[in-house]
Structures are given as C-alpha cells and as structure tokens.
Design an enzyme around this catalytic site. Structure first.
Site, short mmCIF file in Angstrom:
data_model
loop_
_atom_site.label_atom_id
_atom_site.label_comp_id
_atom_site.label_asym_id
_atom_site.label_seq_id
_atom_site.Cartn_x
_atom_site.Cartn_y
_atom_site.Cartn_z
N GLU A 145 -2.73 1.83 1.68
CA GLU A 145 -1.83 0.68 1.77
C GLU A 145 -0.61 0.97 0.90
OE1 GLU A 145 -1.80 -3.78 0.10
OE2 GLU A 145 -3.57 -3.30 1.31
N CYS A 151 4.54 -5.43 -1.67
CA CYS A 151 4.76 -4.41 -0.64
C CYS A 151 5.36 -4.97 0.65
CB CYS A 151 3.46 -3.67 -0.33
SG CYS A 151 2.13 -4.72 0.28
#
Length: 478
Positions: A249, A283
């Site tokens: 991720e 993110c």
C-alpha cells in the site's frame, strides 16, 4: 520518559536503542530497543515453529475471545492511546481520537469476519469423473506474516496489519515505523494482555535497513504486508523469497474533478478536510483539484480563505486542527516543491512559508505548471493544487496522466457527469460528492499501478492471509 524493550521471544540483549522524538516539540518522549540479525532469526524461528506445529494453532473461538478482550482494554485506554498517538505522530488530538475509535471498530470487524469465516462447497456429481464425491473448502492461515508499517496512522495501520493476522490465525512479526513505534508497541502489549500468547505477535525495530530487509526476504515468511513509500515497497517485493505472497500500500496524487454544477457550499469543507487532514500526510489526500474554468478561481480563493482559518499547532491540544509534519526534512522538502511551483508560475493563494515546530501552513496553489513536482508527485504535506479545465474529458485525461492511481473524486449534481467520471477515471474507488480520503475500514482499499499491489481493508487482508484448503471425499453412498 518511557522505555520500550524488544517484544520478541526469546528476547536476548538488544543491539541498541532509538530515541522517539515528538515532531512538534522536538522532545525525546521514549526510547525503544532495536534488534539485529540474531533477533530477527529468533523471531522468525519462533514464529515459523508455531506455524509448523498445527497442534499449537489458535482456534477461531480463541481468537475471537482475544479480540473481544482487546476491545475492552482499548476502550478503557482510549483517551490515553489518542493522546500518545498525537504526541508521537503529530496528528491532532481530535483526529487521533477518531483513529483510536476506528482501531477499536477494526477489531470488531475482525471478529465479524471470523464469525463468517467459511469456505465453500465445490460442485461434484455432475459427470462420471466426479460421481460419488463431495468436496468443500475451509480456511487456514497462510503462514508467518511480516508487517512493515508507516508513521501516519500509528495505531490504526497496525490494527489493519497485526489484528488481521491474528484473526487469520497467523503468527505475526511487526516492524513499526521508526518515527512512530510507540502506538504499535502499546497495541501489541494489549493483545498479550488480552490473552494472545506473546510468541504469536512479536514486535521489533530493526537496527538498520539491511536487518529489516533480511526479515522481509526470509524464506520462512508466508505473507509480507507493507504500508509506506513506493520506492521501498517495490524494492522489498523484489527481494521476497519464492512463494511469499504480499500486499503493498503506497500513495497517490489524488485527483478531484469539480464540475460546473457542483454545490461549492457542500464541496469546500470536504476538500478542506481531505486536503489538510493530518497536514496532508495521507496516501489518498486531496492534492489535484480540477475545477471548471467558470468556478476554478472562486473555488481556489474560497478554499484558501478557509485554509487560512485552520488552527495549526500543538497536536495534543483540543483546539488544534492541523499539526506538524513528521520531521524537519519533510518541511524543507514540501517547501522546496512549493517554491519550485511558484517559480514556474503557480499563484500561492495562502501558505507557502515554513512555520516553527515542524509545521507548514495549509497551502493552496492556483495553476501550478504541469511539469512541477506538486503536479506529478505525492506531496504528503498540506498542499492543494487547483487547476482549471474547459471540458471534463480533458480533466479526466489530466487526472489519469500519472503512473499512480488510487482513490479519486468528482463533485457534480448531474448523475450522468458522475457516472462518466466514475467510468473513465483511473482509480480503485471514485467518491461522488465526497473527498478522496474517505474510508471506512471494511471497504476495499487498493492502490493501482505504482500505488500498490493487492487489496487492503480488514476483511480483504484477512482473506489474503489465509488459504482455502479443499477436501474431496469419495464414497459409494454419495
């Protein structure tokens, strides 16, 4: 000042120790022991020995019991956990409280996943070869999980990696971010207090990157879970042993399209939150806003005015809305990118100059050049760029132009416009009339292209950490 020893078995003597520094005050708030090659070997041997001895595996009911007790312990310590996370990571207390609540809910999600943790019946008796047979699958743990985590959500990310492994029945070794290891250590301690044998969840900071790589790349690792930068994640994936599965991720440069008919009164507070939540250190933080040329300037100015009003400062105080960046080097990097964009023609509508205590002001840039780093790379700081467009398909093309793809958003009151953007945007999720950083922890969460590999989200992660084993029974009575 707190002191955190290695949380591996057998422990042995630590290689050294690392000071944990509060990003706002610069004070040393704790020291954490670090481990070397011998500690990695002990941790892996212990975890792999557990996995290979099936008589030692924890039953579903035992895992559910442990997770229930962990919830009770976390609820009792929720304010302490939130304040500690704010202190070590810089996320404001108001948001750290939400993170703790999410982490507790995440444990409940793990329990619910276990309650429905079934395999499937495989069709048989449909031809001569399959006659007199019944087949079914059941779930088993994939093996030893090694989790390497990021700093920006120091408790909830650990829950997504470690609690998922516990739910899946896997022995887990977790290496938290060096900047924010304390929330991880506290959570692992809670799991142990809840009844999880300490050997089933081990935590350590490695003395150096080579030691961390040795941990990740060992052939005894069944699953590697990584949350962090793309450069490190893809490098570590290249070093995995044959057969090791993984999930990565990373980040994105999240695009938002604001159509001409968008409700700006609704959109602006969402863009404000999505862009400046945790000082942009998320993110899927709002970074590139493509607004129709008839409203672009107005939107940018209103966003800048709202950003100026946000309270920046000590993350442990109730009134603080935006805290510091994680370290001074990040402040300098973000400022360099902003100044490059300014020199290239971007208009700085607010912010743009570093503050004290590792803080950077909420910054809105209008029409940065296409070649600027703020237009092409993840800022991971409190910077939102606004660009104008004439045709929505042009905005979609620009949104899709980068090698990263994660979550995206579109604001419009027209269903056809929303669905057109949804169908054409390169993204794993498109938020309609919401910001790109929206997330609940049970939903799939996936970076595409260079943004990651696999699908996150607790239920999906638990499934990744398991295998489906089939049994085929042959009997003339069937």
């Amino acid at each position: 000042m707190e002191y955190f020893p290695l949380m591996i078995s057998p422990v042995g003597r630590a290689t050294g120790k690392k000071s944990v520094i509060a990003p706002f005050s610069g004070e040393i708030i704790a020291e954490v022991e670090t481990g070397g090659a011998e500690h990695v070997e002990h941790a892996l041997a212990t975890a792999y020995g557990l996995f290979r001895d099936r008589d030692l595996w924890l039953s579903n009911s035992r895992r559910i019991e442990i997770l229930h007790k962990a919830i009770t312990l976390m609820q009792a310590q929720s304010e302490e956990l939130a304040l500690a996370a704010a202190l070590e990571g810089g996320k404001p207390l108001i948001d750290s409280r939400i993170e703790v609540a999410r982490a507790i809910d995440g444990l409940q999600t793990c329990i619910e996943a276990l309650r429905t943790d079934t395999g499937q019946v495989v069709p048989m008796n449909f031809n001569a070869a399959s006659n007199h047979r019944v087949a079914f699958t059941q779930k088993e743990p994939i093996g030893v999980v090694v989790a390497v985590s990021a700093f920006n959500h120091p408790l909830n990310l650990i829950v997504h990696q470690v609690a998922a492994a516990v739910a899946a029945g896997c022995p887990v070794i977790v290496k938290p971010a060096g900047d924010t290891p304390l929330s991880c250590m506290r959570f692992v301690k809670i799991l142990h207090e809840a009844g999880l044998p300490s050997v089933w969840c081990q935590a350590l900071l490695t003395a150096d990157n080579d030691t961390a790589t040795a941990l990740v790349s060992d052939a005894r690792v069944g699953f590697f879970s990584f949350i962090g930068s793309a450069g490190v994640g893809w490098m570590l994936r290249s070093k995995l042993a044959p057969g090791t599965r993984c999930a990565l991720e990373h980040g994105g440069v999240a695009p938002v399209i604001v159509a001409q008919d968008a409700d700006l009164e609704d959109a602006l507070p969402l863009l404000l939150k999505g862009g400046f939540y945790h000082a942009g250190q998320v993110c899927v933080s709002v970074q590139r806003v493509f607004a129709h040329h008839s409203i672009a300037r107005l939107l940018a100015e209103q966003l800048a005015n709202a950003a100026k009003a946000l309270k920046i400062g000590d993350p442990t105080l109730e009134q603080t809305e935006v805290g510091p960046l994680i370290r001074q080097a990040e402040v300098q990097r973000v400022n360099q990118w902003v100044q490059e964009a300014r020199a290239g023609g971007a208009e700085v509508l607010c912010g743009g100059e570093p503050l004290a205590n590792n803080c950077y002001p909420c910054t809105v840039l209008y029409e940065p050049p296409a070649e600027a780093r703020v237009s092409n790379n993840e800022v991971f700081g409190p910077v939102v760029c606004v660009y104008s467009y004439e045709k929505i398909d042009d905005a979609i093309t620009r949104a899709n132009a980068l090698p990263v793809a994660f979550q995206a958003a579109v604001f419009t009151q027209n269903m056809d416009t929303a669905l057109r953007a949804y169908k054409r945007l390169d993204a794993s999720a498109v938020m309609i009339n919401d910001h790109t950083a929206f997330r609940v922890d049970s939903m799939p969460f996936a970076g595409l292209r260079e943004s990651g590999l696999g699908v996150g989200g607790l239920v999906h992660t638990i499934a990744d950490m398991q295998i489906e084993k089939m049994a085929v029974i042959k009997s003339g009575q069937l």
